[in-house]
Design a protein around this motif. Structure first.
Motif, PDB file in Angstrom:
ATOM      1  N   GLN A 309       0.817  -1.203   0.000  1.00  0.00           N
ATOM      2  CA  GLN A 309       0.000   0.000   0.000  1.00  0.00           C
ATOM      3  C   GLN A 309       0.858   1.263   0.000  1.00  0.00           C
ATOM      4  O   GLN A 309       0.526   2.261  -0.645  1.00  0.00           O
ATOM      5  CB  GLN A 309      -0.938   0.000   1.218  1.00  0.00           C
ATOM      6  CG  GLN A 309      -2.043   1.060   1.164  1.00  0.00           C
ATOM      7  CD  GLN A 309      -2.915   0.937  -0.082  1.00  0.00           C
ATOM      8  OE1 GLN A 309      -3.080  -0.141  -0.641  1.00  0.00           O
ATOM      9  NE2 GLN A 309      -3.448   2.060  -0.531  1.00  0.00           N
ATOM     10  N   TYR A 312       2.217   1.692  -3.425  1.00  0.00           N
ATOM     11  CA  TYR A 312       1.174   2.225  -4.294  1.00  0.00           C
ATOM     12  C   TYR A 312       1.082   3.748  -4.152  1.00  0.00           C
ATOM     13  O   TYR A 312       1.044   4.486  -5.143  1.00  0.00           O
ATOM     14  CB  TYR A 312      -0.158   1.556  -3.941  1.00  0.00           C
ATOM     15  CG  TYR A 312      -1.354   2.104  -4.687  1.00  0.00           C
ATOM     16  CD1 TYR A 312      -1.670   1.643  -5.962  1.00  0.00           C
ATOM     17  CD2 TYR A 312      -2.163   3.074  -4.118  1.00  0.00           C
ATOM     18  CE1 TYR A 312      -2.767   2.137  -6.649  1.00  0.00           C
ATOM     19  CE2 TYR A 312      -3.267   3.584  -4.787  1.00  0.00           C
ATOM     20  CZ  TYR A 312      -3.567   3.110  -6.053  1.00  0.00           C
ATOM     21  OH  TYR A 312      -4.658   3.608  -6.733  1.00  0.00           O
ATOM     22  N   ASP A 352       0.862  -8.777  -7.562  1.00  0.00           N
ATOM     23  CA  ASP A 352      -0.558  -9.123  -7.474  1.00  0.00           C
ATOM     24  C   ASP A 352      -1.265  -8.683  -8.755  1.00  0.00           C
ATOM     25  O   ASP A 352      -1.893  -7.613  -8.805  1.00  0.00           O
ATOM     26  CB  ASP A 352      -1.190  -8.436  -6.250  1.00  0.00           C
ATOM     27  CG  ASP A 352      -2.575  -8.973  -5.938  1.00  0.00           C
ATOM     28  OD1 ASP A 352      -3.132  -9.715  -6.775  1.00  0.00           O
ATOM     29  OD2 ASP A 352      -3.114  -8.646  -4.863  1.00  0.00           O
ATOM     30  N   SER A 354      -3.978  -9.474 -10.064  1.00  0.00           N
ATOM     31  CA  SER A 354      -5.449  -9.417 -10.025  1.00  0.00           C
ATOM     32  C   SER A 354      -5.987  -8.103  -9.456  1.00  0.00           C
ATOM     33  O   SER A 354      -7.187  -7.835  -9.567  1.00  0.00           O
ATOM     34  CB  SER A 354      -5.991 -10.596  -9.204  1.00  0.00           C
ATOM     35  OG  SER A 354      -5.552 -10.502  -7.854  1.00  0.00           O
ATOM     36  N   ARG A 355      -5.132  -7.294  -8.829  1.00  0.00           N
ATOM     37  CA  ARG A 355      -5.607  -6.049  -8.218  1.00  0.00           C
ATOM     38  C   ARG A 355      -5.859  -4.997  -9.302  1.00  0.00           C
ATOM     39  O   ARG A 355      -4.945  -4.551  -9.987  1.00  0.00           O
ATOM     40  CB  ARG A 355      -4.578  -5.519  -7.208  1.00  0.00           C
ATOM     41  CG  ARG A 355      -4.439  -6.367  -5.952  1.00  0.00           C
ATOM     42  CD  ARG A 355      -5.648  -6.219  -5.035  1.00  0.00           C
ATOM     43  NE  ARG A 355      -5.733  -4.901  -4.445  1.00  0.00           N
ATOM     44  CZ  ARG A 355      -5.135  -4.556  -3.311  1.00  0.00           C
ATOM     45  NH1 ARG A 355      -4.393  -5.444  -2.659  1.00  0.00           N
ATOM     46  NH2 ARG A 355      -5.281  -3.335  -2.836  1.00  0.00           N
ATOM     47  N   GLU A 357      -6.711  -1.825  -8.999  1.00  0.00           N
ATOM     48  CA  GLU A 357      -6.108  -0.509  -8.778  1.00  0.00           C
ATOM     49  C   GLU A 357      -4.642  -0.486  -9.183  1.00  0.00           C
ATOM     50  O   GLU A 357      -4.115   0.557  -9.598  1.00  0.00           O
ATOM     51  CB  GLU A 357      -6.270  -0.045  -7.330  1.00  0.00           C
ATOM     52  CG  GLU A 357      -5.624  -0.939  -6.285  1.00  0.00           C
ATOM     53  CD  GLU A 357      -6.620  -1.915  -5.693  1.00  0.00           C
ATOM     54  OE1 GLU A 357      -6.549  -2.165  -4.478  1.00  0.00           O
ATOM     55  OE2 GLU A 357      -7.475  -2.411  -6.456  1.00  0.00           O
ATOM     56  N   TYR A 358      -3.955  -1.652  -9.067  1.00  0.00           N
ATOM     57  CA  TYR A 358      -2.569  -1.711  -9.494  1.00  0.00           C
ATOM     58  C   TYR A 358      -2.477  -1.599 -11.017  1.00  0.00           C
ATOM     59  O   TYR A 358      -1.578  -0.935 -11.558  1.00  0.00           O
ATOM     60  CB  TYR A 358      -1.907  -3.007  -9.030  1.00  0.00           C
ATOM     61  CG  TYR A 358      -1.739  -3.131  -7.527  1.00  0.00           C
ATOM     62  CD1 TYR A 358      -1.972  -2.049  -6.688  1.00  0.00           C
ATOM     63  CD2 TYR A 358      -1.341  -4.333  -6.937  1.00  0.00           C
ATOM     64  CE1 TYR A 358      -1.818  -2.156  -5.315  1.00  0.00           C
ATOM     65  CE2 TYR A 358      -1.174  -4.452  -5.567  1.00  0.00           C
ATOM     66  CZ  TYR A 358      -1.434  -3.361  -4.757  1.00  0.00           C
ATOM     67  OH  TYR A 358      -1.291  -3.472  -3.391  1.00  0.00           O
TER      68      TYR A 358
END
Length: 395
Positions: A309, A312, A352, A354-355, A357-358
């Protein structure tokens, strides 16, 4: 006034005593008089035109626009008359001129010019509210309303309408006398007016222009305080133990870190205001803030065990810092910071996939980088190639 403007003439001295109202066939008809200091925009008025000296201030101080108060300025256009019409409207509504007559009368010549150029007049409703009760009653009676209803009527749309006419920045005023008249008609017909209060960002930019030194030192101090809090919080979070007491400290450290990060992100977002970037005196401050923020976030993201996080949020900040560096023409720094944002975004997607927002972050930073290289490709030998690569990756 609009007719004069269409004929290429600027009045330059519009005030209540230069507007007469005659009654013709039972209809009130206004007449503008005294074009003695009028200016022709494109050609001479007559062979007997009166020319004012270059260093002379033209017009009546209570009604002239800020640009007319600058000695030697010849770039005066029709929006100066729009300002004067706004001052007349202000007086019609409140019984007072935008700037107190006694204040201007007692001020020195230079102080009077400074007031006109820099000070913001009170909103009509605010001015009326500060008058003595007797004066409020007199003004209201002259307008056939009671004092309370008078204040309420001024508040809101009439305030916005008048202040748009009196804006220091002529680009934010009504573009013509007709546009001002049309907005007044909309108000009288209970239709939405086009005038609206200035945004917080605009008011902050105006404040920053008036207080350059203060803003510069305050920004640096704020960055130092936030950076110190970030560093302390980060060290405390990394140094926590697995025991219950340590977990409580860790939770508090994480909250402190989050608060400090949020404060830093908001500060950097405010620095992205385009109006501030145009102030030369703040350029050095901006560059130092950008440098300090890059070093700070570099330290966080390079540390072992940095949470996703935080990575990010750091990538988002690097994207913002790259744009700030780009806007201030720090092209090499912008390229370097875009690369940091891309590296973090790629790492997050790899960790990740599948995220959502990433994925969105990755597309955003590649798009930002591609746009940067497209605009600055002449500065980089492989600028065109990098622009195409990053834009394709974003798509």
């Amino acid at each position: 006034v609009q007719h004069a403007h269409q004929k290429g003439i600027i009045h330059r001295d519009l005030k209540h005593s230069n507007v007469l109202v005659a009654e013709i066939d039972g209809v009130a008809v206004p007449k503008v008089i005294d074009f003695g200091i009028a200016k022709a925009m494109h050609q001479k008025l007559t062979d007997q035109t009166v020319y004012t000296q270059f260093s002379q201030m033209v017009g009546t101080p209570h009604y002239i626009s800020p640009e007319q108060a600058r000695l030697g300025v010849i770039d005066v256009d029709t929006r100066s008359d729009v300002y004067s019409l706004g001052a007349v409207l202000y007086e019609l509504l409140t019984g007072e001129t935008p700037f107190d007559r006694e204040t201007l009368k007692k001020a020195t010549f230079d102080e009077m010019r400074r007031i006109i150029r820099e000070d913001e007049p009170k909103r009509p409703s605010a001015l009326v509210s500060t008058l003595a009760a007797g004066a409020q009653s007199t003004i209201a009676e002259q307008r056939n309303v009671d004092a309370r209803h008078h204040r309420e009527a001024l508040s809101g749309e009439l305030d916005w309408l008048v202040m748009k006419s009196l804006d220091k920045d002529r680009n934010r005023r009504y573009e013509s006398a007709n546009a001002l008249a049309a907005d007044i008609e909309r108000y009288l017909n209970d239709k939405p007016v086009e005038a609206c209060p200035p945004s917080v960002a605009y008011r902050f930019t105006k404040f920053a222009r008036r207080h350059r030194a203060f803003i510069g030192s305050s920004v640096l101090m704020a960055v130092s305080v936030i950076a110190g809090l970030l560093g302390t919080s980060w060290q405390a979070m990394v140094a926590t133990q697995a025991e219950q007491r340590a977990l409580l400290h860790q939770a508090q450290s994480e909250r402190n870190l989050d608060t400090a990060l949020l404060a830093m992100e908001k500060l950097l977002a405010h620095l992205g205001n385009p109006g501030l970037a145009e102030i030369p005196e703040l350029q050095e401050t901006f560059e130092k803030v950008i440098d300090d923020a890059i070093v700070l976030y570099d330290r966080f993201t390079s540390a072992h065990g940095t949470p996703p996080q935080l990575q990010y949020r750091a990538a988002r900040v690097f994207e913002l810092l790259a744009r700030l560096a780009h806007d201030s023409l720090e092209s090499s720094k912008a390229a370097e910071t875009h690369a940091k944002a891309i590296a973090l975004a790629d790492r997050l997607v790899e960790q990740d996939p599948s995220r959502i927002e990433y994925r969105e972050l990755q597309a955003s930073v590649y798009l930002s980088s591609g746009s940067f290289y497209r605009q600055r490709q002449y500065l980089f030998s492989d600028g065109t190639e990098r622009a195409l690569r990053d834009l394709q990756h974003a798509i």
